[in-house]
Design a protein around this motif. Structure first.
Motif, PDB file in Angstrom:
ATOM      1  N   TYR A 155     -59.186  23.499 -12.201  1.00 51.72           N
ATOM      2  CA  TYR A 155     -58.891  24.708 -11.346  1.00 51.72           C
ATOM      3  C   TYR A 155     -59.973  24.482 -10.270  1.00 51.72           C
ATOM      4  O   TYR A 155     -61.025  23.757 -10.413  1.00 51.72           O
ATOM      5  CB  TYR A 155     -59.160  26.004 -12.168  1.00 51.72           C
ATOM      6  CG  TYR A 155     -60.433  26.150 -12.959  1.00 51.72           C
ATOM      7  CD1 TYR A 155     -61.529  26.689 -12.632  1.00 51.72           C
ATOM      8  CD2 TYR A 155     -60.703  25.547 -14.176  1.00 51.72           C
ATOM      9  CE1 TYR A 155     -62.624  27.139 -13.007  1.00 51.72           C
ATOM     10  CE2 TYR A 155     -61.753  25.577 -14.956  1.00 51.72           C
ATOM     11  CZ  TYR A 155     -62.779  26.299 -14.266  1.00 51.72           C
ATOM     12  OH  TYR A 155     -63.987  26.344 -15.140  1.00 51.72           O
ATOM     13  N   ILE A 156     -60.124  25.622  -9.404  1.00 56.66           N
ATOM     14  CA  ILE A 156     -61.027  25.741  -8.397  1.00 56.66           C
ATOM     15  C   ILE A 156     -61.280  27.248  -7.831  1.00 56.66           C
ATOM     16  O   ILE A 156     -60.040  27.843  -7.891  1.00 56.66           O
ATOM     17  CB  ILE A 156     -60.576  24.806  -6.936  1.00 56.66           C
ATOM     18  CG1 ILE A 156     -61.827  24.984  -5.898  1.00 56.66           C
ATOM     19  CG2 ILE A 156     -59.083  25.334  -6.663  1.00 56.66           C
ATOM     20  CD1 ILE A 156     -61.515  23.979  -4.801  1.00 56.66           C
ATOM     21  N   THR A 157     -62.335  27.638  -7.662  1.00 56.42           N
ATOM     22  CA  THR A 157     -62.482  29.120  -7.190  1.00 56.42           C
ATOM     23  C   THR A 157     -61.936  29.149  -5.631  1.00 56.42           C
ATOM     24  O   THR A 157     -61.717  28.279  -5.130  1.00 56.42           O
ATOM     25  CB  THR A 157     -63.806  29.685  -7.301  1.00 56.42           C
ATOM     26  OG1 THR A 157     -64.558  28.650  -6.176  1.00 56.42           O
ATOM     27  CG2 THR A 157     -64.473  29.441  -8.589  1.00 56.42           C
TER      28      THR A 157
ATOM     29  N   VAL B 210     -53.592   4.390 -14.746  1.00 53.88           N
ATOM     30  CA  VAL B 210     -52.721   5.489 -14.916  1.00 53.88           C
ATOM     31  C   VAL B 210     -53.093   6.615 -13.610  1.00 53.88           C
ATOM     32  O   VAL B 210     -54.250   6.948 -13.656  1.00 53.88           O
ATOM     33  CB  VAL B 210     -52.406   6.112 -16.010  1.00 53.88           C
ATOM     34  CG1 VAL B 210     -51.411   7.160 -15.912  1.00 53.88           C
ATOM     35  CG2 VAL B 210     -52.035   5.017 -17.187  1.00 53.88           C
ATOM     36  N   HIS B 211     -52.176   6.959 -12.890  1.00 54.84           N
ATOM     37  CA  HIS B 211     -52.566   7.806 -11.924  1.00 54.84           C
ATOM     38  C   HIS B 211     -51.253   9.057 -12.144  1.00 54.84           C
ATOM     39  O   HIS B 211     -50.092   8.730 -12.303  1.00 54.84           O
ATOM     40  CB  HIS B 211     -52.022   7.466 -10.367  1.00 54.84           C
ATOM     41  CG  HIS B 211     -53.119   6.214 -10.186  1.00 54.84           C
ATOM     42  ND1 HIS B 211     -54.448   6.316  -9.723  1.00 54.84           N
ATOM     43  CD2 HIS B 211     -52.497   4.949 -10.004  1.00 54.84           C
ATOM     44  CE1 HIS B 211     -54.587   5.199  -9.537  1.00 54.84           C
ATOM     45  NE2 HIS B 211     -53.881   4.236  -9.786  1.00 54.84           N
ATOM     46  N   GLU B 212     -51.899  10.295 -12.140  1.00 56.74           N
ATOM     47  CA  GLU B 212     -50.842  11.451 -12.258  1.00 56.74           C
ATOM     48  C   GLU B 212     -51.274  12.537 -11.318  1.00 56.74           C
ATOM     49  O   GLU B 212     -52.574  12.832 -11.183  1.00 56.74           O
ATOM     50  CB  GLU B 212     -50.817  11.893 -13.725  1.00 56.74           C
ATOM     51  CG  GLU B 212     -50.163  12.925 -13.808  1.00 56.74           C
ATOM     52  CD  GLU B 212     -49.862  13.350 -15.411  1.00 56.74           C
ATOM     53  OE1 GLU B 212     -49.139  14.516 -15.792  1.00 56.74           O
ATOM     54  OE2 GLU B 212     -50.698  13.029 -16.251  1.00 56.74           O
ATOM     55  N   ASP B 213     -50.494  13.171 -10.571  1.00 61.78           N
ATOM     56  CA  ASP B 213     -50.748  14.202  -9.815  1.00 61.78           C
ATOM     57  C   ASP B 213     -50.298  15.392 -10.604  1.00 61.78           C
ATOM     58  O   ASP B 213     -49.300  15.783 -11.482  1.00 61.78           O
ATOM     59  CB  ASP B 213     -49.684  14.277  -8.605  1.00 61.78           C
ATOM     60  CG  ASP B 213     -50.120  13.210  -7.746  1.00 61.78           C
ATOM     61  OD1 ASP B 213     -50.814  12.701  -7.386  1.00 61.78           O
ATOM     62  OD2 ASP B 213     -48.809  13.088  -6.831  1.00 61.78           O
ATOM     63  N   VAL B 214     -51.356  16.497 -10.673  1.00 60.32           N
ATOM     64  CA  VAL B 214     -51.289  17.545 -11.390  1.00 60.32           C
ATOM     65  C   VAL B 214     -51.565  18.764 -10.651  1.00 60.32           C
ATOM     66  O   VAL B 214     -52.067  18.724  -9.489  1.00 60.32           O
ATOM     67  CB  VAL B 214     -52.361  17.486 -12.721  1.00 60.32           C
ATOM     68  CG1 VAL B 214     -52.269  16.250 -13.333  1.00 60.32           C
ATOM     69  CG2 VAL B 214     -53.993  17.414 -12.160  1.00 60.32           C
ATOM     70  N   ASP B 215     -51.376  19.923 -11.275  1.00 59.91           N
ATOM     71  CA  ASP B 215     -51.558  21.178 -10.663  1.00 59.91           C
ATOM     72  C   ASP B 215     -53.220  21.337 -10.696  1.00 59.91           C
ATOM     73  O   ASP B 215     -53.789  21.360 -11.549  1.00 59.91           O
ATOM     74  CB  ASP B 215     -51.016  22.381 -11.323  1.00 59.91           C
ATOM     75  CG  ASP B 215     -49.489  22.324 -11.223  1.00 59.91           C
ATOM     76  OD1 ASP B 215     -48.970  21.815 -10.158  1.00 59.91           O
ATOM     77  OD2 ASP B 215     -48.448  22.771 -12.189  1.00 59.91           O
ATOM     78  N   LEU B 216     -53.586  22.265  -9.570  1.00 58.34           N
ATOM     79  CA  LEU B 216     -54.860  22.713  -9.304  1.00 58.34           C
ATOM     80  C   LEU B 216     -54.920  24.140  -9.071  1.00 58.34           C
ATOM     81  O   LEU B 216     -54.333  24.804  -8.302  1.00 58.34           O
ATOM     82  CB  LEU B 216     -55.552  21.991  -8.314  1.00 58.34           C
ATOM     83  CG  LEU B 216     -57.095  22.329  -7.928  1.00 58.34           C
ATOM     84  CD1 LEU B 216     -57.986  21.792  -9.069  1.00 58.34           C
ATOM     85  CD2 LEU B 216     -57.527  21.785  -6.750  1.00 58.34           C
TER      86      LEU B 216
END
Length: 311
Positions: free
Chosen positions: A3-5, A136-142
């Motif tokens: 996460y990010i503010t 291993v590379h994985e795109d995830v939600d931020l």
């Protein structure tokens, strides 16, 4: 969870907006991912460093990067953190280009790392790269939380002081005897020169008056202004560069657009690029592919550069 503010998210987008508004360029920087007490990771303290920026790339200076690593490492102390490289794709879609993947690979000496690419719409790709014991590379939600303004005065000053354009020649696309355009180089011209030449271009009087635009819109026509056509072309160009459409799809889209423009009796038409020129789209304004329908004359022809004619 990652996460990010909202404050830090807006800071990244603010840098991206300033670089595009002032230089029509990408911009990049660094940040840290810090593990919290719940085992989640927060993206913190996004910054920009001294760098060279262009419409299709951004290169952080090695010395500035080395200093950043040293200072940030000392400041983080015993916190569990990793570095995160971020950069903008301005008006293009958020995707991992070949250059991006090369930059990500530079972090392969650690156990894992993070990377973020955003565009001006707030679209993004956030990647976690595991390097050990297997790659291993994985795109995830931020996830984003909180509310704050974007580009502050301090950020504007940082972009002005730390970002420089490469000293090179510019050019424009010229019609040749084959299907598409060829590229010709010309000397560098300042933004003031470009705007001055655009304002003095006698062909500006050919653009429809507001009343004509309103009447055309009332008649139900879709593409009533030059900027709207350019925006449509920009979407096709972005999809083609990103690989979300094939070259055949691109040609079909341009042909369909020209048919619509012809049916609407538009003064414009669009010229498609050749297949071998796809990679050059990163350095071409979509407006350079829009010409006058009757004469085939380029709206940008009198500038011989990245002018703003037709807007």
């Amino acid at each position: 969870m990652f996460y990010i503010t909202q404050k830090n998210w807006n800071k990244i987008l603010g840098y991206a907006e300033e670089a595009y508004d002032t230089e029509k360029s990408e911009i990049g920087g660094m940040s840290v991912m810090v593990e919290d007490k719940d085992g989640d990771w927060e993206l913190q303290d996004p910054v920009i460093l001294k760098q060279e920026i262009s419409s299709g790339n951004t290169v952080l200076e090695k010395d500035a990067l080395a200093i950043y690593y040293t200072k940030k490492g000392k400041k983080m102390g015993k916190k569990n953190f990793r570095f995160c490289w971020w950069h903008s794709h301005h008006t293009m879609s958020a995707f991992w280009s070949g250059t991006d993947k090369t930059a990500i690979d530079e972090f392969n000496e650690g156990d894992f790392s993070f990377a973020l690419v955003v565009n001006l719409k707030g679209e993004y790709k956030f990647r976690v790269s595991m390097w050990k014991p297997f790659e291993v590379h994985e795109d995830v939600d931020l996830e984003i939380s909180g509310i704050a303004d974007r580009c502050t005065k301090k950020m504007k000053k940082e972009v002005e002081e730390l970002c420089s354009k490469p000293v090179s020649t510019y050019g424009s696309w010229k019609k040749d005897n084959t299907y598409g355009y060829s590229y010709s180089k010309y000397g560098y011209k300042s933004k003031d020169q470009l705007l001055k030449e655009a304002a003095e271009d006698p062909r500006q009087e050919r653009l429809p008056f507001r009343s004509i635009v309103s009447e055309t819109a009332a008649a139900g026509n879709k593409f009533v202004t030059f900027p709207e056509i350019v925006e449509e072309v920009d979407d096709y160009n972005t999809d083609l560069v990103a690989g979300t459409i094939t070259y055949s799809d691109y040609i079909e889209s341009i042909e369909a657009l020209n048919k619509d423009l012809k049916d609407q009796k538009s003064i414009y038409k669009v010229v498609a690029i050749r297949k071998d020129q796809v990679n050059d789209l990163l350095h071409v304004l979509p407006a350079q592919l829009v010409v006058y329908a009757k004469t085939g004359e380029e709206v940008h022809d009198s500038y011989n550069d990245w002018g703003y004619g037709g807007y």
